[in-house]
Design an enzyme around this catalytic site. Structure first.
Site, mmCIF file in Angstrom:
data_model
loop_
_atom_site.group_PDB
_atom_site.id
_atom_site.type_symbol
_atom_site.label_atom_id
_atom_site.label_comp_id
_atom_site.label_asym_id
_atom_site.label_seq_id
_atom_site.Cartn_x
_atom_site.Cartn_y
_atom_site.Cartn_z
ATOM 1 C CG ASP A 237 -1.855 1.044 1.150
ATOM 2 O OD1 ASP A 237 -2.686 1.203 0.356
ATOM 3 O OD2 ASP A 237 -1.847 1.997 2.158
ATOM 4 C CE LYS A 241 -1.552 5.238 1.277
ATOM 5 N NZ LYS A 241 -1.843 5.037 2.767
#
Ligand SMILES: NC(=O)c1ccc[n+]([C@@H]2O[C@H](COP(=O)([O-])OP(=O)(O)OC[C@H]3O[C@@H](n4cnc5c(N)ncnc54)[C@H](OP(=O)(O)O)[C@@H]3O)[C@@H](O)[C@H]2O)c1
Ligand SMILES: *[C@@H]1O[C@H](CO)[C@@H](O)[C@H](O)[C@H]1NC(C)=O
Ligand SMILES: *[C@@H]1O[C@H](CO)[C@@H](O)[C@H](O)[C@H]1NC(C)=O
Length: 378
Positions: A237, A241
């Site tokens: 994750d 980003k």
């Protein structure tokens, strides 16, 4: 009054909060001279839309019924069981065609903001069509932006038509700040960020001398982690980003070229070990190594942080020693933080810090993105 038509894909924690914010901001927005018209809401299997998207919208009463149904875990199609006053419910096989139809009707005329609050890879086809049809796109979903470069280029083709603040740091103005720096010609040399609330919490607890296994258990109990904490510990994750930020800086990078340090070894992966087995037998084996790293960092005047580092053409994600006495080093709890180094922010970086997750904050970021598009509507 400027009218912004909105089509929402995804009605989970974030999507529902967005609908609630839209309803509760009616009078505020009216004072600002804007009105949001929700002309469609989808979950994974259905689309609810008014009979005539050009003239009608889903009213707040219906939207609150949508939220009630979705938060009780039912499918949106259950709306069909109510008396159907002025709206239509489309099933899975009609969903993408009807969404496209709405985009066609509104895109090049009154305008349409297609808002992706799903966590799906599958919305990308609809998003691409929406872009072609002149619609604006607002994303909380990271996946469309971390797909191929071809997909990315298409979505980002008209920068005025896309907003995705909530994909990095939830409601924190990370993307907006970076865009300002970029558009002023101030070259960004380096970005270092702690972009996972979960891993931020874990690292700051480790600093206090607690064992990793205990900290992760506690984080799970507190509801800070995904149901399988390895989804957070893998670093995927954070890498998404990082990729979004790197691409914003113009770097031609794909997910596979990011070096990601997972907090657990491959043999403890989801395919090979159950969540329970990992939490009760696997993770304790990692305690000692990480404890040694914490101590070593401390003797260097540093603390460990799980960070994303963007520098030159590389994006790296993993555990780094950072000085105790730095914005990253002082970070406690689940806050996110981003340090941006550029010509103007050379020695002292621009620092953006605050809650980087949560349905409410994330949805607020999405709403601000939609309002930010108002100049494209009439
Ligand atoms: N929550 C946060 O703190 C946070 C922070 C930053 C960013 N985000 C991002 O925001 C997004 C939403 O998060 P969330 O927590 O609200 O997720 P969630 O609770 O899992 O909700 C996802 C929603 O998307 C729907 N959906 C799935 N596939 C779809 C498709 N193909 N088309 C349309 N809708 C589809 C699901 O439908 P069903 O109900 O039918 O399954 C569900 O309603 C995610 O991408 C997440 O990464 C979240
Ligand atoms: C966000 O919404 C989801 C789905 O309703 C819920 O399970 C989760 O606990 C919420 N998260 C927070 C931090 O409120
Ligand atoms: C979806 O609805 C259409 C029209 O009502 C119907 O013909 C079709 O069989 C439905 N498809 C599914 C998968 O239910």
């Amino acid at each position: 009054m400027k009218k912004i038509a909105v089509l929402l894909m995804g009605c989970g924690g974030v999507g529902r909060h967005l609908l609630q914010h839209i309803a509760s901001c009616r009078s505020l927005h009216a004072k600002m001279g804007v009105q949001l018209r929700v002309v469609g809401v989808c979950d994974s299997k259905s689309l609810v839309a008014p009979m005539d998207v050009l003239k009608e919208e889903l009213n707040d009463e219906l939207l609150s019924e949508v939220c009630r149904i979705k938060s009780s875990g039912l499918a949106l199609s259950k709306l069909g069981a109510l008396e159907k006053g002025g709206y239509r419910v489309f099933n899975a096989s009609e969903l993408s065609r009807e969404t496209e139809e709405i985009a066609k009707l509104l895109g090049k005329s009154a305008g349409l903001a297609v808002v992706d609050c799903s966590a799906s890879m599958e919305t990308i086809e609809i998003l691409m069509k929406a872009v072609d049809l002149g619609c604006c796109v607002v994303l909380a979903n990271k996946k469309p932006l971390t797909s191929t470069l071809e997909h990315y280029d298409k979505l980002a083709l008209h920068p005025r038509f896309i907003r995705h603040e909530s994909t990095v740091g939830a409601g924190l103005p990370v993307i907006a700040s970076l865009n300002r720096i970029i558009s002023s010609g101030d070259p960004v040399h380096r970005i270092v960020g702690s972009l996972s609330g979960t891993l931020g919490y874990v690292m700051s607890e480790l600093e206090d001398g607690k064992p990793l296994s205990q900290v992760v258990q506690a984080a799970k109990t507190l509801g800070y982690t995904e149901p399988d904490p390895r989804d957070d510990l893998s670093g995927m994750d954070v890498a998404r980003k990082g990729l979004i930020l790197a691409r914003l800086l113009g770097k031609r990078i794909i997910m596979d070229s990011i070096k990601i340090e997972s907090m657990y070894p491959e043999e403890m992966g989801p395919g090979l070990m159950s969540v329970d087995d990992f939490l009760h037998n696997g993770i304790v084996k990692l305690d000692q190594n990480i404890e040694e790293r914490v101590k070593r960092a401390s003797s260097n005047g540093c603390v460990l942080r799980y960070v994303c580092v963007i520098e030159g053409s590389s994006v790296q994600v993993g555990i780094r020693e950072v000085p105790k006495d730095s914005p990253l080093g002082r970070l406690r709890g689940s806050d996110n933080i981003v340090e941006i180094y550029s010509r103007c922010y050379k020695e002292q970086p621009l620092v953006i810090q605050g809650a980087g997750a949560g349905n409410d904050t994330t949805a607020a970021g999405v709403l601000a993105d939609i309002i930010d598009l108002q100049d494209l509507f009439h």
